[in-house]
Design a protein around this motif. Sequence first.
Motif, PDB file in Angstrom:
ATOM      1  N   UNK A  61      43.839  38.293  33.309  1.00 22.68           N
ATOM      2  CA  UNK A  61      42.275  37.937  32.961  1.00 22.68           C
ATOM      3  C   UNK A  61      42.123  38.971  31.920  1.00 22.68           C
ATOM      4  N   UNK A  62      42.739  40.106  31.709  1.00 23.63           N
ATOM      5  CA  UNK A  62      42.405  40.924  30.644  1.00 23.63           C
ATOM      6  C   UNK A  62      42.959  40.398  29.330  1.00 23.63           C
ATOM      7  N   UNK A  63      44.374  39.778  29.473  1.00 24.97           N
ATOM      8  CA  UNK A  63      44.997  39.443  28.204  1.00 24.97           C
ATOM      9  C   UNK A  63      44.308  37.947  27.796  1.00 24.97           C
ATOM     10  N   UNK A  64      43.767  37.141  28.735  1.00 26.81           N
ATOM     11  CA  UNK A  64      42.982  36.159  28.203  1.00 26.81           C
ATOM     12  C   UNK A  64      41.508  36.318  27.566  1.00 26.81           C
ATOM     13  N   UNK A  65      40.812  37.350  28.177  1.00 30.42           N
ATOM     14  CA  UNK A  65      39.593  38.030  27.623  1.00 30.42           C
ATOM     15  C   UNK A  65      39.780  38.823  26.331  1.00 30.42           C
ATOM     16  N   UNK A  66      41.037  39.149  26.076  1.00 28.26           N
ATOM     17  CA  UNK A  66      41.305  40.047  24.807  1.00 28.26           C
ATOM     18  C   UNK A  66      40.738  41.419  24.979  1.00 28.26           C
ATOM     19  N   UNK A  67      40.834  41.872  26.069  1.00 23.54           N
ATOM     20  CA  UNK A  67      40.257  43.026  26.491  1.00 23.54           C
ATOM     21  C   UNK A  67      41.470  44.305  26.272  1.00 23.54           C
ATOM     22  N   UNK A  68      41.210  45.359  26.016  1.00 25.19           N
ATOM     23  CA  UNK A  68      42.129  46.410  25.975  1.00 25.19           C
ATOM     24  C   UNK A  68      42.279  47.226  27.390  1.00 25.19           C
ATOM     25  N   UNK A  69      41.317  47.174  28.110  1.00 23.72           N
ATOM     26  CA  UNK A  69      41.406  47.639  29.510  1.00 23.72           C
ATOM     27  C   UNK A  69      40.818  46.880  30.254  1.00 23.72           C
ATOM     28  N   UNK A  70      40.965  46.864  31.760  1.00 19.01           N
ATOM     29  CA  UNK A  70      40.545  46.125  32.910  1.00 19.01           C
ATOM     30  C   UNK A  70      40.421  47.002  34.039  1.00 19.01           C
ATOM     31  N   UNK A  71      39.507  46.616  34.776  1.00 18.86           N
ATOM     32  CA  UNK A  71      39.546  47.165  36.165  1.00 18.86           C
ATOM     33  C   UNK A  71      38.647  46.218  37.189  1.00 18.86           C
ATOM     34  N   UNK A  72      39.106  46.445  38.600  1.00 17.95           N
ATOM     35  CA  UNK A  72      38.676  45.739  39.680  1.00 17.95           C
ATOM     36  C   UNK A  72      37.550  46.656  40.077  1.00 17.95           C
ATOM     37  N   UNK A  73      36.334  46.046  40.388  1.00 16.41           N
ATOM     38  CA  UNK A  73      35.226  46.858  41.070  1.00 16.41           C
ATOM     39  C   UNK A  73      34.743  46.335  42.347  1.00 16.41           C
ATOM     40  N   UNK A  81      28.491  54.982  33.552  1.00 19.16           N
ATOM     41  CA  UNK A  81      27.583  54.198  32.608  1.00 19.16           C
ATOM     42  C   UNK A  81      27.844  53.917  31.491  1.00 19.16           C
ATOM     43  N   UNK A  82      28.968  54.525  30.870  1.00 17.73           N
ATOM     44  CA  UNK A  82      29.049  54.089  29.556  1.00 17.73           C
ATOM     45  C   UNK A  82      29.678  52.717  29.250  1.00 17.73           C
ATOM     46  N   UNK A  83      29.063  52.043  28.270  1.00 17.14           N
ATOM     47  CA  UNK A  83      29.389  50.714  27.849  1.00 17.14           C
ATOM     48  C   UNK A  83      30.761  50.592  26.995  1.00 17.14           C
ATOM     49  N   UNK A  84      31.563  49.800  27.381  1.00 16.48           N
ATOM     50  CA  UNK A  84      32.785  49.793  26.562  1.00 16.48           C
ATOM     51  C   UNK A  84      33.013  48.123  25.935  1.00 16.48           C
ATOM     52  N   UNK A  85      32.978  47.931  25.024  1.00 20.87           N
ATOM     53  CA  UNK A  85      32.842  46.386  24.703  1.00 20.87           C
ATOM     54  C   UNK A  85      34.433  45.817  24.596  1.00 20.87           C
ATOM     55  N   UNK A  86      35.446  46.665  25.048  1.00 23.89           N
ATOM     56  CA  UNK A  86      36.813  46.519  24.969  1.00 23.89           C
ATOM     57  C   UNK A  86      37.470  46.361  26.323  1.00 23.89           C
ATOM     58  N   UNK A  87      36.413  46.300  27.561  1.00 26.62           N
ATOM     59  CA  UNK A  87      36.846  46.630  28.949  1.00 26.62           C
ATOM     60  C   UNK A  87      36.342  45.518  29.787  1.00 26.62           C
ATOM     61  N   UNK A  88      37.391  44.856  30.401  1.00 23.96           N
ATOM     62  CA  UNK A  88      36.905  43.755  31.494  1.00 23.96           C
ATOM     63  C   UNK A  88      36.804  44.415  32.698  1.00 23.96           C
ATOM     64  N   UNK A  89      35.532  43.709  33.530  1.00 24.88           N
ATOM     65  CA  UNK A  89      35.189  44.157  34.827  1.00 24.88           C
ATOM     66  C   UNK A  89      35.341  43.023  35.690  1.00 24.88           C
ATOM     67  N   UNK A  90      36.101  43.016  36.787  1.00 21.34           N
ATOM     68  CA  UNK A  90      36.327  41.793  37.680  1.00 21.34           C
ATOM     69  C   UNK A  90      35.404  42.559  38.874  1.00 21.34           C
ATOM     70  N   UNK A  91      34.342  41.899  39.350  1.00 19.76           N
ATOM     71  CA  UNK A  91      33.584  42.478  40.324  1.00 19.76           C
ATOM     72  C   UNK A  91      33.843  41.513  41.597  1.00 19.76           C
ATOM     73  N   UNK A  92      34.152  42.294  42.767  1.00 23.68           N
ATOM     74  CA  UNK A  92      34.597  41.664  43.947  1.00 23.68           C
ATOM     75  C   UNK A  92      33.549  42.025  45.019  1.00 23.68           C
TER      76      UNK A  92
END
Length: 104
Positions: A61-73, A81-92
Amino acid sequence: MPWKLASLGSVMAMAVLAGCGTTTESAKDPVAAESGHSRCEAKAAEFAIGQKASPALLEEARKRAGAQNARILKPDDMVTLEYRSDRLNLNTDANLVIGRVNCG
């Protein structure tokens, strides 16, 4: 004494002006361009919705989204609370099934 002050003033002025210059090498440096942040596109990672979260799915998912970082929440995870436009969040949900994908 006035000569010392004039010399010190000249040196300080040159130091300040030297910081204002730019070089063309730094603008063309490929390493600097690669380390720049890319913008995350959550829409490209929506394929993960409904699937069970895993490290392999997170990386895909990180690769497809073009994100530098990703995390599962997970539902009870504490997040900053900081916003990072280069981070993908997968909310479960509690069963680790992905219900929402977003950047930030």
